[in-house]
Design a protein around this motif. Structure first.
Motif, PDB file in Angstrom:
ATOM      1  N   VAL A  48       0.842  -1.199   0.000  1.00 28.86           N
ATOM      2  CA  VAL A  48       0.000   0.000   0.000  1.00 28.86           C
ATOM      3  C   VAL A  48       0.879   1.250   0.000  1.00 28.86           C
ATOM      4  O   VAL A  48       0.624   2.193  -0.753  1.00 28.86           O
ATOM      5  N   ALA A  49       1.917   1.257   0.828  1.00 23.89           N
ATOM      6  CA  ALA A  49       2.812   2.422   0.898  1.00 23.89           C
ATOM      7  C   ALA A  49       3.465   2.684  -0.458  1.00 23.89           C
ATOM      8  O   ALA A  49       3.539   3.833  -0.906  1.00 23.89           O
ATOM      9  N   ARG A  50       3.930   1.626  -1.108  1.00 17.38           N
ATOM     10  CA  ARG A  50       4.558   1.773  -2.419  1.00 17.38           C
ATOM     11  C   ARG A  50       3.552   2.263  -3.462  1.00 17.38           C
ATOM     12  O   ARG A  50       3.826   3.198  -4.224  1.00 17.38           O
ATOM     13  N   ASP A  51       2.362   1.651  -3.487  1.00 16.79           N
ATOM     14  CA  ASP A  51       1.329   2.070  -4.444  1.00 16.79           C
ATOM     15  C   ASP A  51       0.939   3.530  -4.220  1.00 16.79           C
ATOM     16  O   ASP A  51       0.750   4.284  -5.176  1.00 16.79           O
ATOM     17  N   TRP A  52       0.817   3.935  -2.962  1.00 17.42           N
ATOM     18  CA  TRP A  52       0.451   5.310  -2.608  1.00 17.42           C
ATOM     19  C   TRP A  52       1.505   6.289  -3.124  1.00 17.42           C
ATOM     20  O   TRP A  52       1.193   7.314  -3.729  1.00 17.42           O
ATOM     21  N   ARG A  53       2.773   5.955  -2.889  1.00 23.15           N
ATOM     22  CA  ARG A  53       3.879   6.827  -3.312  1.00 23.15           C
ATOM     23  C   ARG A  53       3.911   6.964  -4.834  1.00 23.15           C
ATOM     24  O   ARG A  53       3.982   8.073  -5.372  1.00 23.15           O
ATOM     25  N   ILE A  54       3.827   5.849  -5.543  1.00 28.15           N
ATOM     26  CA  ILE A  54       3.882   5.872  -7.012  1.00 28.15           C
ATOM     27  C   ILE A  54       2.663   6.586  -7.586  1.00 28.15           C
ATOM     28  O   ILE A  54       2.792   7.413  -8.503  1.00 28.15           O
ATOM     29  N   ALA A  55       1.491   6.284  -7.067  1.00 31.38           N
ATOM     30  CA  ALA A  55       0.259   6.899  -7.570  1.00 31.38           C
ATOM     31  C   ALA A  55       0.290   8.413  -7.394  1.00 31.38           C
ATOM     32  O   ALA A  55      -0.103   9.155  -8.298  1.00 31.38           O
ATOM     33  N   ARG A  56       0.758   8.880  -6.233  1.00 30.24           N
ATOM     34  CA  ARG A  56       0.834  10.321  -6.003  1.00 30.24           C
ATOM     35  C   ARG A  56       1.779  10.983  -7.001  1.00 30.24           C
ATOM     36  O   ARG A  56       1.497  12.073  -7.506  1.00 30.24           O
TER      37      ARG A  56
END
Length: 189
Positions: free
Chosen positions: A168-176
């Motif tokens: 989730v942390a990785r997806d959040w960072r990339i998506a932002r």
């Protein structure tokens, strides 16, 4: 009341038990209202929707849980956040359509922009960027909706999506990063 008790009430509601809904509403209303307040805080001043109306409209969209039962509290709150997001997008589209066809609000390029128009455009631009993200990576789009619009923690999102917290942390960072890049490119053009 615990999450498991709320899950039981959601299950009973999805099976048609209206008494469960009456018990459930007071338990989740404050959280839904907080989510709606967060959405509305990002809107322009004088927005015609209020948090209470947004909660009520979202709840109306979720009023038939038998069609797709909610697994737990987090799943329900995620669905409510999605419903609120779509309501704001629909509202922004209606406002833009009204402006397009209202001769009083027509403004030439020499006169400048019509006040308030950019707020609806921002909501629509964000929606287009989220749709683009969904095409590129559906899970990242879900993470953004749950974190940003749903106000969920990384742990709650991981539970809803059945993935690890680092994912989730990785997806959040990339998506932002992607959303920032796409929205900045839209602003430049």
């Amino acid at each position: 009341m615990t999450d498991s008790e709320i899950t039981l009430l959601l299950d009973r509601w999805s099976k048609g038990d209206e008494a469960a809904l009456e018990q459930l509403l007071p338990l989740i209303y404050a959280e839904l209202h907080r989510t709606a307040g967060a959405y509305m805080a990002a809107q322009r001043a004088g927005h015609t929707l209020q948090p209470t109306a947004l909660v009520n409209e979202a709840f109306m969209r979720l009023s038939n849980p038998a069609d797709s039962p909610f697994r737990n509290r987090s799943h329900f709150l995620a669905a409510a956040a999605q419903a609120m997001r779509h309501l704001l997008i629909d509202h922004a589209r209606r406002k833009q359509a009204e402006k397009r066809f209202d001769p009083v609000n027509r403004v030439t390029l020499l006169e400048g922009d019509f006040a308030g128009e950019s707020d609806e455009a921002d909501v629509l631009a964000l929606n287009e960027a989220l749709e683009r993200l969904r095409e590129a990576n559906p899970r990242q789009e879900q993470v953004v909706v749950l974190r940003y619009f749903g106000g969920m923690s990384q742990e709650e999102v991981a539970e809803v999506l059945d993935v690890s917290v680092p994912t989730v942390a990785r997806d959040w960072r990339i998506a932002r990063l992607l959303l920032h890049e796409w929205l900045s490119a839209d602003d430049a053009s």
